[in-house]
Design a protein around this motif. Structure first.
Motif, PDB file in Angstrom:
ATOM      1  N   SER A  84      -5.452   3.939  16.250  1.00  0.00           N
ATOM      2  CA  SER A  84      -4.538   4.513  17.023  1.00  0.00           C
ATOM      3  C   SER A  84      -3.511   4.883  16.269  1.00  0.00           C
ATOM      4  CB  SER A  84      -4.130   4.078  18.274  1.00  0.00           C
ATOM      5  OG  SER A  84      -5.176   3.501  19.352  1.00  0.00           O
ATOM      6  N   THR A  85      -3.236   6.263  15.979  1.00  0.00           N
ATOM      7  CA  THR A  85      -2.086   6.493  14.973  1.00  0.00           C
ATOM      8  C   THR A  85      -1.234   7.854  15.441  1.00  0.00           C
ATOM      9  OG1 THR A  85      -1.665   7.101  12.725  1.00  0.00           O
ATOM     10  CG2 THR A  85      -3.569   7.952  13.766  1.00  0.00           C
ATOM     11  N   LEU A  86      -0.010   7.951  14.935  1.00  0.00           N
ATOM     12  CA  LEU A  86       0.657   9.219  15.151  1.00  0.00           C
ATOM     13  C   LEU A  86       0.541  10.034  14.065  1.00  0.00           C
ATOM     14  CD1 LEU A  86       3.886   7.272  16.627  1.00  0.00           C
ATOM     15  CD2 LEU A  86       2.201   8.674  17.970  1.00  0.00           C
ATOM     16  N   LEU A  87      -0.233   9.439  12.838  1.00  0.00           N
ATOM     17  CA  LEU A  87      -0.036  10.417  11.574  1.00  0.00           C
ATOM     18  C   LEU A  87      -0.923  11.651  11.873  1.00  0.00           C
ATOM     19  CD1 LEU A  87      -0.251   7.580   9.073  1.00  0.00           C
ATOM     20  CD2 LEU A  87       1.604   8.720   9.889  1.00  0.00           C
ATOM     21  N   SER A  88      -0.876  12.634  11.114  1.00  0.00           N
ATOM     22  CA  SER A  88      -1.694  13.756  11.125  1.00  0.00           C
ATOM     23  C   SER A  88      -2.765  13.405  10.161  1.00  0.00           C
ATOM     24  CB  SER A  88      -1.171  15.079  10.369  1.00  0.00           C
ATOM     25  OG  SER A  88      -0.669  14.771   8.966  1.00  0.00           O
ATOM     26  N   ALA A  89      -3.825  14.308  10.060  1.00  0.00           N
ATOM     27  CA  ALA A  89      -4.970  13.981   8.975  1.00  0.00           C
ATOM     28  C   ALA A  89      -4.684  14.004   7.766  1.00  0.00           C
ATOM     29  CB  ALA A  89      -6.325  14.749   9.455  1.00  0.00           C
ATOM     30  N   GLN A  90      -3.744  14.784   7.480  1.00  0.00           N
ATOM     31  CA  GLN A  90      -3.476  14.864   6.114  1.00  0.00           C
ATOM     32  C   GLN A  90      -2.693  13.624   5.457  1.00  0.00           C
ATOM     33  OE1 GLN A  90      -3.028  17.299   8.498  1.00  0.00           O
ATOM     34  NE2 GLN A  90      -4.303  18.995   7.225  1.00  0.00           N
ATOM     35  N   GLU A  91      -1.647  13.140   6.599  1.00  0.00           N
ATOM     36  CA  GLU A  91      -0.823  11.949   6.033  1.00  0.00           C
ATOM     37  C   GLU A  91      -1.863  10.717   6.042  1.00  0.00           C
ATOM     38  OE1 GLU A  91       3.237  12.991   8.692  1.00  0.00           O
ATOM     39  OE2 GLU A  91       1.526  12.294   9.529  1.00  0.00           O
ATOM     40  N   ILE A  92      -2.955  10.689   6.728  1.00  0.00           N
ATOM     41  CA  ILE A  92      -3.927   9.495   6.826  1.00  0.00           C
ATOM     42  C   ILE A  92      -4.421   9.537   5.684  1.00  0.00           C
ATOM     43  CG2 ILE A  92      -5.767   8.694   7.922  1.00  0.00           C
ATOM     44  CD1 ILE A  92      -4.908   9.955  10.591  1.00  0.00           C
ATOM     45  N   LEU A  93      -5.065  10.705   4.941  1.00  0.00           N
ATOM     46  CA  LEU A  93      -5.594  11.002   3.728  1.00  0.00           C
ATOM     47  C   LEU A  93      -4.822  10.572   2.731  1.00  0.00           C
ATOM     48  CD1 LEU A  93      -8.154  11.788   2.103  1.00  0.00           C
ATOM     49  CD2 LEU A  93      -7.305  14.095   2.033  1.00  0.00           C
ATOM     50  N   PHE A  94      -3.457  10.805   2.671  1.00  0.00           N
ATOM     51  CA  PHE A  94      -2.746  10.226   1.700  1.00  0.00           C
ATOM     52  C   PHE A  94      -2.472   8.884   1.908  1.00  0.00           C
ATOM     53  CE2 PHE A  94       1.738   9.091   0.457  1.00  0.00           C
ATOM     54  CZ  PHE A  94       1.584   9.423  -0.917  1.00  0.00           C
ATOM     55  N   GLN A  95      -2.327   8.320   2.895  1.00  0.00           N
ATOM     56  CA  GLN A  95      -2.212   6.812   3.113  1.00  0.00           C
ATOM     57  C   GLN A  95      -3.469   6.270   2.543  1.00  0.00           C
ATOM     58  OE1 GLN A  95       0.569   4.918   3.482  1.00  0.00           O
ATOM     59  NE2 GLN A  95       1.714   7.186   3.877  1.00  0.00           N
ATOM     60  N   ILE A  96      -4.649   6.677   2.706  1.00  0.00           N
ATOM     61  CA  ILE A  96      -5.743   6.009   2.325  1.00  0.00           C
ATOM     62  C   ILE A  96      -5.904   6.091   0.813  1.00  0.00           C
ATOM     63  CG2 ILE A  96      -8.317   6.524   2.183  1.00  0.00           C
ATOM     64  CD1 ILE A  96      -8.074   7.513   5.226  1.00  0.00           C
ATOM     65  N   GLU A  97      -5.422   7.076   0.175  1.00  0.00           N
ATOM     66  CA  GLU A  97      -5.798   7.161  -1.225  1.00  0.00           C
ATOM     67  C   GLU A  97      -4.890   6.084  -1.892  1.00  0.00           C
ATOM     68  OE1 GLU A  97      -5.205  11.357  -1.895  1.00  0.00           O
ATOM     69  OE2 GLU A  97      -7.551  11.449  -2.125  1.00  0.00           O
ATOM     70  N   GLU A  98      -3.465   5.957  -1.372  1.00  0.00           N
ATOM     71  CA  GLU A  98      -2.705   4.946  -1.741  1.00  0.00           C
ATOM     72  C   GLU A  98      -3.197   3.413  -1.572  1.00  0.00           C
ATOM     73  OE1 GLU A  98       0.589   5.388  -3.250  1.00  0.00           O
ATOM     74  OE2 GLU A  98      -0.349   7.489  -3.428  1.00  0.00           O
ATOM     75  N   ILE A  99      -3.850   3.207  -0.560  1.00  0.00           N
ATOM     76  CA  ILE A  99      -4.393   1.934  -0.295  1.00  0.00           C
ATOM     77  C   ILE A  99      -5.401   1.580  -1.306  1.00  0.00           C
ATOM     78  CG2 ILE A  99      -5.726   0.548   1.497  1.00  0.00           C
ATOM     79  CD1 ILE A  99      -4.060   1.848   3.792  1.00  0.00           C
ATOM     80  N   GLU A 100      -6.529   2.842  -1.581  1.00  0.00           N
ATOM     81  CA  GLU A 100      -7.518   2.502  -2.435  1.00  0.00           C
ATOM     82  C   GLU A 100      -6.880   2.259  -3.624  1.00  0.00           C
ATOM     83  OE1 GLU A 100     -11.066   5.163  -0.374  1.00  0.00           O
ATOM     84  OE2 GLU A 100      -9.337   6.237  -1.752  1.00  0.00           O
ATOM     85  N   LYS A 101      -5.890   2.873  -4.335  1.00  0.00           N
ATOM     86  CA  LYS A 101      -5.181   2.830  -5.648  1.00  0.00           C
ATOM     87  C   LYS A 101      -4.772   1.222  -5.576  1.00  0.00           C
ATOM     88  CE  LYS A 101      -3.673   7.465  -6.395  1.00  0.00           C
ATOM     89  NZ  LYS A 101      -2.602   8.252  -6.016  1.00  0.00           N
ATOM     90  N   LYS A 102      -4.129   0.828  -4.346  1.00  0.00           N
ATOM     91  CA  LYS A 102      -3.519  -0.483  -4.532  1.00  0.00           C
ATOM     92  C   LYS A 102      -4.751  -1.606  -4.471  1.00  0.00           C
ATOM     93  CE  LYS A 102       0.175   0.150  -1.118  1.00  0.00           C
ATOM     94  NZ  LYS A 102       1.039  -0.172  -0.022  1.00  0.00           N
ATOM     95  N   LEU A 103      -5.901  -1.283  -4.061  1.00  0.00           N
ATOM     96  CA  LEU A 103      -7.190  -2.313  -4.218  1.00  0.00           C
ATOM     97  C   LEU A 103      -7.852  -1.996  -5.219  1.00  0.00           C
ATOM     98  CD1 LEU A 103      -7.625  -2.207  -0.346  1.00  0.00           C
ATOM     99  CD2 LEU A 103      -6.528  -3.990  -1.768  1.00  0.00           C
ATOM    100  N   GLY A 104      -7.364  -1.448  -6.262  1.00  0.00           N
ATOM    101  CA  GLY A 104      -8.100  -1.144  -7.537  1.00  0.00           C
ATOM    102  C   GLY A 104      -9.319  -0.134  -7.579  1.00  0.00           C
ATOM    103  N   ARG A 105      -9.200   0.885  -6.889  1.00  0.00           N
ATOM    104  CA  ARG A 105     -10.135   1.843  -6.567  1.00  0.00           C
ATOM    105  C   ARG A 105     -10.021   2.805  -7.746  1.00  0.00           C
ATOM    106  NH1 ARG A 105     -13.310   5.409  -3.093  1.00  0.00           N
ATOM    107  NH2 ARG A 105     -14.406   6.827  -4.522  1.00  0.00           N
ATOM    108  N   LYS A 106     -11.037   3.177  -8.596  1.00  0.00           N
ATOM    109  CA  LYS A 106     -10.908   4.164  -9.761  1.00  0.00           C
ATOM    110  C   LYS A 106     -12.221   5.373  -9.278  1.00  0.00           C
ATOM    111  CE  LYS A 106      -8.610   1.214 -12.705  1.00  0.00           C
ATOM    112  NZ  LYS A 106      -7.569   0.853 -11.966  1.00  0.00           N
TER     113      LYS A 106
END
Length: 171
Positions: free
Chosen positions: A61-83
């Motif tokens: 459940s979120t208040l974020l837009s789809a674009q905001e979610i995508l941005f957050q996902i990419e930040e999380i992937e980077k934090k967890l070592g995604r290349k």
């Protein structure tokens, strides 16, 4: 509040720990985790000569837009070592938006930022057992807004036959 479904997966490192860590970041940066499927060990799809994946679907459940979610996902992937080397290749974590409410969105990739395409519902969702099996576990009757079939119906007609096995967690 908006309801979204995310697919978490990875096939490098401590897959279970990485998915757990991703869920912590998701709950802090995106929204409340309402439901989560079991973990599933799955054969690699697309580029098959690589280690098996661990996958899980979560409902948020979120208040974020789809674009905001995508941005957050990419930040999380980077934090967890995604290349990002090659499409469908081995990775520590991959987080995909499967559904955002009943929305249909399609935005092209921005080459200057190397950002993921934003396509909702996920364009390969109905072709992948590793997505549909955990999705059916938590949302069998959610209707795909383009194909107008439930997740359960999509799984029944899915042509993908790669193995998807529920991980048995001890304890």
């Amino acid at each position: 509040m908006n309801t979204i479904f995310l697919l978490l997966g990875g096939n490098l490192g401590d897959r279970e720990a990485t998915i757990s860590e991703a869920k912590k970041y998701i709950s802090l940066q995106i929204g409340n985790i309402e439901k989560e499927s079991s973990l599933y060990q799955t054969a690699a799809w697309g580029v098959e000569n690589q280690p098996s994946f661990l996958n899980q679907v979560i409902e948020i459940s979120t208040l974020l837009s789809a674009q905001e979610i995508l941005f957050q996902i990419e930040e999380i992937e980077k934090k967890l070592g995604r290349k990002r080397y090659q499409k469908w290749y081995a990775r520590t974590i991959d987080i995909d938006i499967l559904y955002y409410e009943n929305e249909i969105l399609e935005e092209e990739e921005n080459d200057s930022k190397k950002q993921k395409d934003l396509k909702i519902p996920h364009p390969f969702l109905h072709q992948r057992r590793f997505t549909l099996v955990p999705l059916v576990e938590i949302a069998p009757y959610f209707v795909h807004p383009i194909l107008e079939k439930t997740n359960k119906e999509l799984l029944e007609i899915c042509l993908d036959k790669l193995p998807v096995e529920q991980l048995v967690v001890n304890g």
